[in-house]
Write a protein that holds these residues in place. Sequence first.
Motif, PDB file in Angstrom:
ATOM      1  N   ALA A   1      -1.660  -2.008  19.363  1.00 33.03           N
ATOM      2  CA  ALA A   1      -2.235  -0.775  18.821  1.00 33.03           C
ATOM      3  C   ALA A   1      -3.672  -0.589  19.304  1.00 33.03           C
ATOM      4  O   ALA A   1      -4.094   0.535  19.611  1.00 33.03           O
ATOM      5  CB  ALA A   1      -2.175  -0.781  17.294  1.00 33.03           C
ATOM      6  N   GLU A   2      -4.413  -1.692  19.380  1.00 31.91           N
ATOM      7  CA  GLU A   2      -5.808  -1.596  19.847  1.00 31.91           C
ATOM      8  C   GLU A   2      -5.870  -1.219  21.324  1.00 31.91           C
ATOM      9  O   GLU A   2      -6.742  -0.459  21.736  1.00 31.91           O
ATOM     10  CB  GLU A   2      -6.525  -2.924  19.590  1.00 31.91           C
ATOM     11  CG  GLU A   2      -6.807  -3.159  18.138  1.00 31.91           C
ATOM     12  CD  GLU A   2      -7.367  -4.546  17.836  1.00 31.91           C
ATOM     13  OE1 GLU A   2      -7.355  -5.419  18.745  1.00 31.91           O
ATOM     14  OE2 GLU A   2      -7.821  -4.747  16.694  1.00 31.91           O
ATOM     15  N   ARG A   3      -4.928  -1.737  22.126  1.00 27.80           N
ATOM     16  CA  ARG A   3      -4.897  -1.372  23.557  1.00 27.80           C
ATOM     17  C   ARG A   3      -4.526   0.088  23.738  1.00 27.80           C
ATOM     18  O   ARG A   3      -4.966   0.721  24.690  1.00 27.80           O
ATOM     19  CB  ARG A   3      -3.903  -2.271  24.299  1.00 27.80           C
ATOM     20  CG  ARG A   3      -4.414  -3.675  24.554  1.00 27.80           C
ATOM     21  CD  ARG A   3      -3.513  -4.410  25.533  1.00 27.80           C
ATOM     22  NE  ARG A   3      -2.134  -4.509  25.094  1.00 27.80           N
ATOM     23  CZ  ARG A   3      -1.625  -5.494  24.358  1.00 27.80           C
ATOM     24  NH1 ARG A   3      -2.402  -6.475  23.942  1.00 27.80           N
ATOM     25  NH2 ARG A   3      -0.351  -5.498  24.018  1.00 27.80           N
ATOM     26  N   ALA A   4      -3.715   0.622  22.822  1.00 27.65           N
ATOM     27  CA  ALA A   4      -3.270   2.016  22.929  1.00 27.65           C
ATOM     28  C   ALA A   4      -4.375   2.995  22.533  1.00 27.65           C
ATOM     29  O   ALA A   4      -4.303   4.169  22.908  1.00 27.65           O
ATOM     30  CB  ALA A   4      -2.037   2.240  22.051  1.00 27.65           C
ATOM     31  N   ASP A   5      -5.362   2.522  21.786  1.00 28.54           N
ATOM     32  CA  ASP A   5      -6.447   3.431  21.333  1.00 28.54           C
ATOM     33  C   ASP A   5      -7.382   3.815  22.422  1.00 28.54           C
ATOM     34  O   ASP A   5      -7.738   3.435  23.347  1.00 28.54           O
ATOM     35  CB  ASP A   5      -7.256   2.773  20.198  1.00 28.54           C
ATOM     36  CG  ASP A   5      -6.472   2.759  18.910  1.00 28.54           C
ATOM     37  OD1 ASP A   5      -5.521   3.536  18.778  1.00 28.54           O
ATOM     38  OD2 ASP A   5      -6.816   1.951  18.037  1.00 28.54           O
TER      39      ASP A   5
ATOM     40  N   GLU B   1       2.453 -14.109  13.888  1.00 29.08           N
ATOM     41  CA  GLU B   1       2.339 -13.904  15.334  1.00 29.08           C
ATOM     42  C   GLU B   1       2.792 -12.505  15.729  1.00 29.08           C
ATOM     43  O   GLU B   1       2.149 -11.840  16.546  1.00 29.08           O
ATOM     44  CB  GLU B   1       3.145 -14.964  16.071  1.00 29.08           C
ATOM     45  CG  GLU B   1       2.539 -16.351  15.959  1.00 29.08           C
ATOM     46  CD  GLU B   1       3.491 -17.472  16.376  1.00 29.08           C
ATOM     47  OE1 GLU B   1       4.666 -17.190  16.729  1.00 29.08           O
ATOM     48  OE2 GLU B   1       3.052 -18.637  16.332  1.00 29.08           O
ATOM     49  N   ARG B   2       3.904 -12.033  15.151  1.00 30.51           N
ATOM     50  CA  ARG B   2       4.376 -10.673  15.456  1.00 30.51           C
ATOM     51  C   ARG B   2       3.382  -9.628  14.972  1.00 30.51           C
ATOM     52  O   ARG B   2       3.147  -8.622  15.650  1.00 30.51           O
ATOM     53  CB  ARG B   2       5.762 -10.450  14.848  1.00 30.51           C
ATOM     54  CG  ARG B   2       6.857 -11.244  15.569  1.00 30.51           C
ATOM     55  CD  ARG B   2       8.254 -10.880  15.116  1.00 30.51           C
ATOM     56  NE  ARG B   2       8.512 -11.119  13.713  1.00 30.51           N
ATOM     57  CZ  ARG B   2       8.889 -12.297  13.205  1.00 30.51           C
ATOM     58  NH1 ARG B   2       9.034 -13.357  13.986  1.00 30.51           N
ATOM     59  NH2 ARG B   2       9.122 -12.424  11.918  1.00 30.51           N
ATOM     60  N   LEU B   3       2.780  -9.843  13.836  1.00 34.93           N
ATOM     61  CA  LEU B   3       1.769  -8.920  13.317  1.00 34.93           C
ATOM     62  C   LEU B   3       0.571  -8.853  14.258  1.00 34.93           C
ATOM     63  O   LEU B   3       0.090  -7.761  14.592  1.00 34.93           O
ATOM     64  CB  LEU B   3       1.316  -9.372  11.916  1.00 34.93           C
ATOM     65  CG  LEU B   3       0.115  -8.633  11.345  1.00 34.93           C
ATOM     66  CD1 LEU B   3       0.447  -7.176  11.090  1.00 34.93           C
ATOM     67  CD2 LEU B   3      -0.375  -9.307  10.090  1.00 34.93           C
ATOM     68  N   GLU B   4       0.085 -10.006  14.706  1.00 28.60           N
ATOM     69  CA  GLU B   4      -1.070 -10.040  15.609  1.00 28.60           C
ATOM     70  C   GLU B   4      -0.750  -9.321  16.923  1.00 28.60           C
ATOM     71  O   GLU B   4      -1.603  -8.585  17.450  1.00 28.60           O
ATOM     72  CB  GLU B   4      -1.508 -11.480  15.871  1.00 28.60           C
ATOM     73  CG  GLU B   4      -2.110 -12.168  14.657  1.00 28.60           C
ATOM     74  CD  GLU B   4      -3.377 -11.507  14.127  1.00 28.60           C
ATOM     75  OE1 GLU B   4      -4.110 -10.841  14.904  1.00 28.60           O
ATOM     76  OE2 GLU B   4      -3.644 -11.642  12.922  1.00 28.60           O
ATOM     77  N   ARG B   5       0.457  -9.508  17.451  1.00 28.80           N
ATOM     78  CA  ARG B   5       0.840  -8.802  18.681  1.00 28.80           C
ATOM     79  C   ARG B   5       0.857  -7.296  18.460  1.00 28.80           C
ATOM     80  O   ARG B   5       0.428  -6.522  19.324  1.00 28.80           O
ATOM     81  CB  ARG B   5       2.197  -9.290  19.177  1.00 28.80           C
ATOM     82  CG  ARG B   5       2.134 -10.657  19.842  1.00 28.80           C
ATOM     83  CD  ARG B   5       3.401 -10.964  20.635  1.00 28.80           C
ATOM     84  NE  ARG B   5       4.622 -10.933  19.858  1.00 28.80           N
ATOM     85  CZ  ARG B   5       5.170 -11.974  19.235  1.00 28.80           C
ATOM     86  NH1 ARG B   5       4.590 -13.160  19.285  1.00 28.80           N
ATOM     87  NH2 ARG B   5       6.296 -11.838  18.566  1.00 28.80           N
ATOM     88  N   ALA B   6       1.341  -6.846  17.296  1.00 31.48           N
ATOM     89  CA  ALA B   6       1.369  -5.415  16.994  1.00 31.48           C
ATOM     90  C   ALA B   6      -0.044  -4.852  16.879  1.00 31.48           C
ATOM     91  O   ALA B   6      -0.319  -3.745  17.354  1.00 31.48           O
ATOM     92  CB  ALA B   6       2.158  -5.170  15.699  1.00 31.48           C
TER      93      ALA B   6
END
Length: 104
Positions: free
Chosen positions: A100-104, A91-96
């Motif tokens: 990251a995708e939103r920041a791109d 779950e923590r990996l998916e949130r990260a």
Amino acid sequence: MLVAFSIAPSGGAEGDSVHDAVAAAVRVVRESGLPNHTDAMFTTIEGEWDEVFDVIRRATDAVGAFGTRVSLVLKADIRPGHTGELTGKVERLERAIEAAERAD
């Protein structure tokens, strides 16, 4: 703790598939009642040291009925005081990844 492990028999008849042996091991894990996950390569189990390794020992014994030797591969994440990590880490990996995708 989390322990990812893979158990396989050897020394059986040539051409034998290992799926029956792996099924016997996974059955032991699932019947243990401990949180677990099986994928194409490993089974991961979560619990306290003694209970996890008891299940792995019994799963290894179950696989031993299918050959004259057993191969056991283990990888452990020992983190006292933490539970729910079987799903929590993913779950923590998916949130990260989402962040990251939103920041791109």
